[in-house]
Scaffold this motif. Structure first.
Motif, mmCIF file in Angstrom:
data_model
loop_
_atom_site.group_PDB
_atom_site.id
_atom_site.type_symbol
_atom_site.label_atom_id
_atom_site.label_comp_id
_atom_site.label_asym_id
_atom_site.label_seq_id
_atom_site.Cartn_x
_atom_site.Cartn_y
_atom_site.Cartn_z
ATOM 1 N N ASN A 82 -37.481 -30.095 22.185
ATOM 2 C CA ASN A 82 -37.572 -29.152 23.363
ATOM 3 C C ASN A 82 -36.570 -29.352 24.070
ATOM 4 O OD1 ASN A 82 -38.286 -26.294 22.592
ATOM 5 N ND2 ASN A 82 -40.422 -27.645 22.371
ATOM 6 N N GLN A 83 -36.620 -30.821 24.868
ATOM 7 C CA GLN A 83 -35.138 -31.043 26.561
ATOM 8 C C GLN A 83 -34.564 -31.314 25.251
ATOM 9 O OE1 GLN A 83 -36.912 -32.404 29.092
ATOM 10 N NE2 GLN A 83 -38.730 -30.645 28.241
ATOM 11 N N HIS A 84 -33.626 -31.419 23.898
ATOM 12 C CA HIS A 84 -32.615 -32.097 23.523
ATOM 13 C C HIS A 84 -32.143 -29.573 23.834
ATOM 14 C CE1 HIS A 84 -33.281 -36.005 22.475
ATOM 15 N NE2 HIS A 84 -31.933 -35.909 23.305
ATOM 16 N N GLY A 85 -32.481 -29.004 23.953
ATOM 17 C CA GLY A 85 -32.734 -27.221 23.510
ATOM 18 C C GLY A 85 -32.986 -27.144 22.498
ATOM 19 N N ILE A 86 -33.613 -28.019 21.846
ATOM 20 C CA ILE A 86 -34.079 -27.678 20.380
ATOM 21 C C ILE A 86 -35.477 -26.301 20.449
ATOM 22 C CG2 ILE A 86 -34.681 -28.340 17.535
ATOM 23 C CD1 ILE A 86 -31.659 -28.917 18.647
ATOM 24 N N ALA A 87 -35.123 -25.520 20.320
ATOM 25 C CA ALA A 87 -36.616 -24.650 19.991
ATOM 26 C C ALA A 87 -37.251 -25.050 18.955
ATOM 27 C CB ALA A 87 -36.349 -22.578 20.335
ATOM 28 N N THR A 88 -38.723 -25.392 19.668
ATOM 29 C CA THR A 88 -39.480 -26.544 18.747
ATOM 30 C C THR A 88 -41.152 -25.852 19.299
ATOM 31 O OG1 THR A 88 -38.411 -28.090 18.773
ATOM 32 C CG2 THR A 88 -40.089 -28.207 18.099
ATOM 33 N N ASP A 89 -41.739 -24.402 18.014
ATOM 34 C CA ASP A 89 -43.379 -24.843 18.645
ATOM 35 C C ASP A 89 -44.211 -26.014 17.871
ATOM 36 O OD1 ASP A 89 -42.692 -22.828 20.425
ATOM 37 O OD2 ASP A 89 -41.909 -21.147 18.507
ATOM 38 N N VAL A 90 -45.617 -25.763 18.042
ATOM 39 C CA VAL A 90 -45.915 -26.550 17.033
ATOM 40 C C VAL A 90 -47.054 -25.360 16.348
ATOM 41 C CG1 VAL A 90 -48.249 -28.399 17.760
ATOM 42 C CG2 VAL A 90 -46.011 -28.872 18.864
ATOM 43 N N LEU A 91 -47.871 -25.698 15.425
ATOM 44 C CA LEU A 91 -48.067 -24.550 14.049
ATOM 45 C C LEU A 91 -49.494 -24.847 14.564
ATOM 46 C CD1 LEU A 91 -46.094 -22.394 13.198
ATOM 47 C CD2 LEU A 91 -46.270 -21.957 15.192
ATOM 48 N N GLU A 92 -50.881 -24.708 14.990
ATOM 49 C CA GLU A 92 -52.370 -25.085 14.141
ATOM 50 C C GLU A 92 -52.045 -24.353 13.202
ATOM 51 O OE1 GLU A 92 -53.692 -27.281 15.510
ATOM 52 O OE2 GLU A 92 -53.360 -27.528 17.538
ATOM 53 N N ARG A 93 -53.360 -24.294 12.365
ATOM 54 C CA ARG A 93 -53.018 -24.124 10.789
ATOM 55 C C ARG A 93 -52.220 -23.066 10.816
ATOM 56 N NH1 ARG A 93 -58.456 -26.683 8.260
ATOM 57 N NH2 ARG A 93 -57.002 -28.472 8.616
ATOM 58 N N ASP A 94 -53.290 -21.830 11.275
ATOM 59 C CA ASP A 94 -53.832 -20.461 10.914
ATOM 60 C C ASP A 94 -52.640 -20.227 11.465
ATOM 61 O OD1 ASP A 94 -56.775 -20.776 10.523
ATOM 62 O OD2 ASP A 94 -57.212 -20.169 12.750
ATOM 63 N N ALA A 95 -51.742 -20.560 12.678
ATOM 64 C CA ALA A 95 -50.209 -19.774 13.055
ATOM 65 C C ALA A 95 -49.430 -20.363 11.744
ATOM 66 C CB ALA A 95 -50.205 -20.643 14.684
ATOM 67 N N LEU A 96 -49.627 -20.729 10.959
ATOM 68 C CA LEU A 96 -48.633 -21.405 10.179
ATOM 69 C C LEU A 96 -49.483 -20.820 9.014
ATOM 70 C CD1 LEU A 96 -46.626 -23.779 8.755
ATOM 71 C CD2 LEU A 96 -49.053 -25.195 8.311
ATOM 72 N N ARG A 97 -49.979 -20.156 8.654
ATOM 73 C CA ARG A 97 -50.267 -19.315 7.873
ATOM 74 C C ARG A 97 -50.500 -17.938 7.683
ATOM 75 N NH1 ARG A 97 -53.849 -23.664 6.653
ATOM 76 N NH2 ARG A 97 -54.336 -24.434 4.587
ATOM 77 N N ALA A 98 -49.598 -17.715 9.255
ATOM 78 C CA ALA A 98 -49.357 -16.609 9.534
ATOM 79 C C ALA A 98 -47.955 -16.640 8.547
ATOM 80 C CB ALA A 98 -49.128 -16.017 10.478
ATOM 81 N N LEU A 99 -46.986 -17.501 8.810
ATOM 82 C CA LEU A 99 -45.687 -17.279 8.859
ATOM 83 C C LEU A 99 -45.609 -18.360 7.361
ATOM 84 C CD1 LEU A 99 -43.761 -19.241 11.330
ATOM 85 C CD2 LEU A 99 -43.536 -17.334 11.065
ATOM 86 N N ASP A 102 -48.993 -19.263 1.718
ATOM 87 C CA ASP A 102 -49.723 -20.095 0.520
ATOM 88 C C ASP A 102 -49.884 -21.730 0.926
ATOM 89 O OD1 ASP A 102 -49.773 -17.354 -1.480
ATOM 90 O OD2 ASP A 102 -47.903 -17.878 -1.622
ATOM 91 N N VAL A 103 -49.369 -21.470 2.177
ATOM 92 C CA VAL A 103 -49.053 -23.489 1.894
ATOM 93 C C VAL A 103 -51.152 -23.870 1.556
ATOM 94 C CG1 VAL A 103 -50.090 -23.350 4.665
ATOM 95 C CG2 VAL A 103 -48.895 -25.067 3.736
ATOM 96 N N SER A 104 -50.575 -24.998 1.345
ATOM 97 C CA SER A 104 -52.042 -25.811 0.771
ATOM 98 C C SER A 104 -53.146 -26.089 1.855
ATOM 99 C CB SER A 104 -51.816 -27.265 0.620
ATOM 100 O OG SER A 104 -52.592 -27.990 0.219
ATOM 101 N N ASP A 105 -54.285 -26.370 1.577
ATOM 102 C CA ASP A 105 -55.203 -27.059 3.215
ATOM 103 C C ASP A 105 -55.172 -28.110 3.258
ATOM 104 O OD1 ASP A 105 -56.163 -24.024 2.203
ATOM 105 O OD2 ASP A 105 -58.004 -24.747 0.805
ATOM 106 N N ALA A 106 -54.326 -28.588 2.410
ATOM 107 C CA ALA A 106 -54.330 -30.219 3.197
ATOM 108 C C ALA A 106 -53.488 -30.128 4.316
ATOM 109 C CB ALA A 106 -53.946 -30.521 2.206
ATOM 110 N N VAL A 107 -52.539 -29.170 4.423
ATOM 111 C CA VAL A 107 -51.862 -29.585 5.622
ATOM 112 C C VAL A 107 -52.535 -28.967 6.772
ATOM 113 C CG1 VAL A 107 -49.730 -27.943 6.543
ATOM 114 C CG2 VAL A 107 -50.307 -28.975 4.059
ATOM 115 N N SER A 108 -52.039 -29.826 7.489
ATOM 116 C CA SER A 108 -52.770 -30.118 9.303
ATOM 117 C C SER A 108 -52.227 -29.013 9.931
ATOM 118 C CB SER A 108 -53.038 -31.029 10.165
ATOM 119 O OG SER A 108 -53.105 -32.591 9.178
ATOM 120 N N GLY A 109 -50.835 -28.558 10.214
ATOM 121 C CA GLY A 109 -49.872 -27.899 11.052
ATOM 122 C C GLY A 109 -48.636 -28.311 10.910
#
Length: 279
Positions: A82-99, A102-109
């Motif tokens: 974000n400091q370099h002007g690159i819009a970036t969000d940290v997605l926890e598991r539930d937010a990731l699954r909304a996008l 079918d992502v694996s349960d082993a994925v943390s975020g």
């Protein structure tokens, strides 16, 4: 051009990523410029580029031994991007699954860069060549360069396979990718710190429903996935960050002037199952 425009690494099947997710921090200023350039590039060159802003996900996965696979670094990396002007969000598991449901349960975020996307590299390369020609550039296809002449530290001419000597003005740019180190060593006696990498790529049959919605990479696994128009999925090896090389490379074939696929590679299906939860 020894063969034709986009016949080598600047061409090929599918599309390639226009992404900030997973990049070396030193590349981020270039990505900020790329974000501005790609949406208008087709208008600039008067040709289709196939650019789509799909959004990009960089997945993190829990390890069997309980370690977080780098997930703890995600907030700091998002802050740096974000400091370099690159819009970036940290997605926890539930937010990731909304996008990506079918992502694996082993994925943390994941790190999510909404401005990441994909583009048709073959169409873009040919479009750039056509635009350059309209502006006065001369592109000679089927013209292999076999030698360089120099005076002191300057290249003064290139020599073609047909024996033609073409004088060089201000500079000569050698853009032959994996061929460049050997050619420069043989012709100029200069060793370049460049090594060859032969990544493999697969295209699926059209899938319905489409199993992925975004450009996807992975922190550790050698896996990159892209949804393509028409329902295909492009699967490639990504880059093994710990190895500094392609994770499931093809094999070199000097006689063919390139590489050959390596069939039956086991690493790809295993990485795909662990990241997506799908066979």
């Amino acid at each position: 051009e020894a063969r034709s425009v986009a016949s080598g690494a600047s061409g090929g099947p599918g599309k390639r990523g226009v992404r900030a997710c997973g990049r070396d921090p030193r590349e981020l200023p270039l990505m900020q410029l790329a974000y501005e350039l790609w949406p208008v590039l087709s208008d600039e060159i008067g040709a289709a580029t196939g650019y789509e802003r799909t959004g990009g996900l960089h997945l993190f996965e829990r390890e069997p031994d309980g370690l977080d696979g780098g997930w703890a670094s995600a907030p700091a990396r998002a802050w740096a991007q974000n400091q370099h002007g690159i819009a970036t969000d940290v997605l926890e598991r539930d937010a990731l699954r909304a996008l990506e449901p079918d992502v694996s349960d082993a994925v943390s975020g994941a790190l999510y860069c909404p401005n990441d996307g994909i583009a048709d590299h073959t169409a873009t390369t040919r479009g750039l060549a056509a635009a350059a020609t309209r502006l006065g550039a001369e592109i000679r296809e089927g013209t292999a360069v076999v030698g360089l002449e120099r005076a002191g530290d300057r290249v003064t001419a290139v020599v073609t396979a047909a024996g033609e000597r073409i004088a060089v003005g201000e500079a000569a740019l050698l853009l032959t990718n994996t061929h460049a180190p050997g050619f420069v060593r043989e012709t100029l006696g200069v060793t370049l710190p460049v090594w060859s990498m032969l990544p493999q790529v697969l295209l699926t049959e059209p899938l319905d429903p489409m199993p992925v919605r975004h450009l996807i990479g992975h922190e550790r696994r050698t896996l990159a996935i892209k949804p393509l128009p028409g329902g295909q999925v492009m699967i490639s090896g990504g880059v093994a960050r710990t190895l500094g090389r392609s994770g499931w490379p093809g094999r070199g074939h000097p006689g063919a002037g390139g590489g050959q696929p390596r069939r039956g590679h086991r690493r790809l299906p295993r990485a795909r199952r662990r990241s997506s939860g799908r066979e």
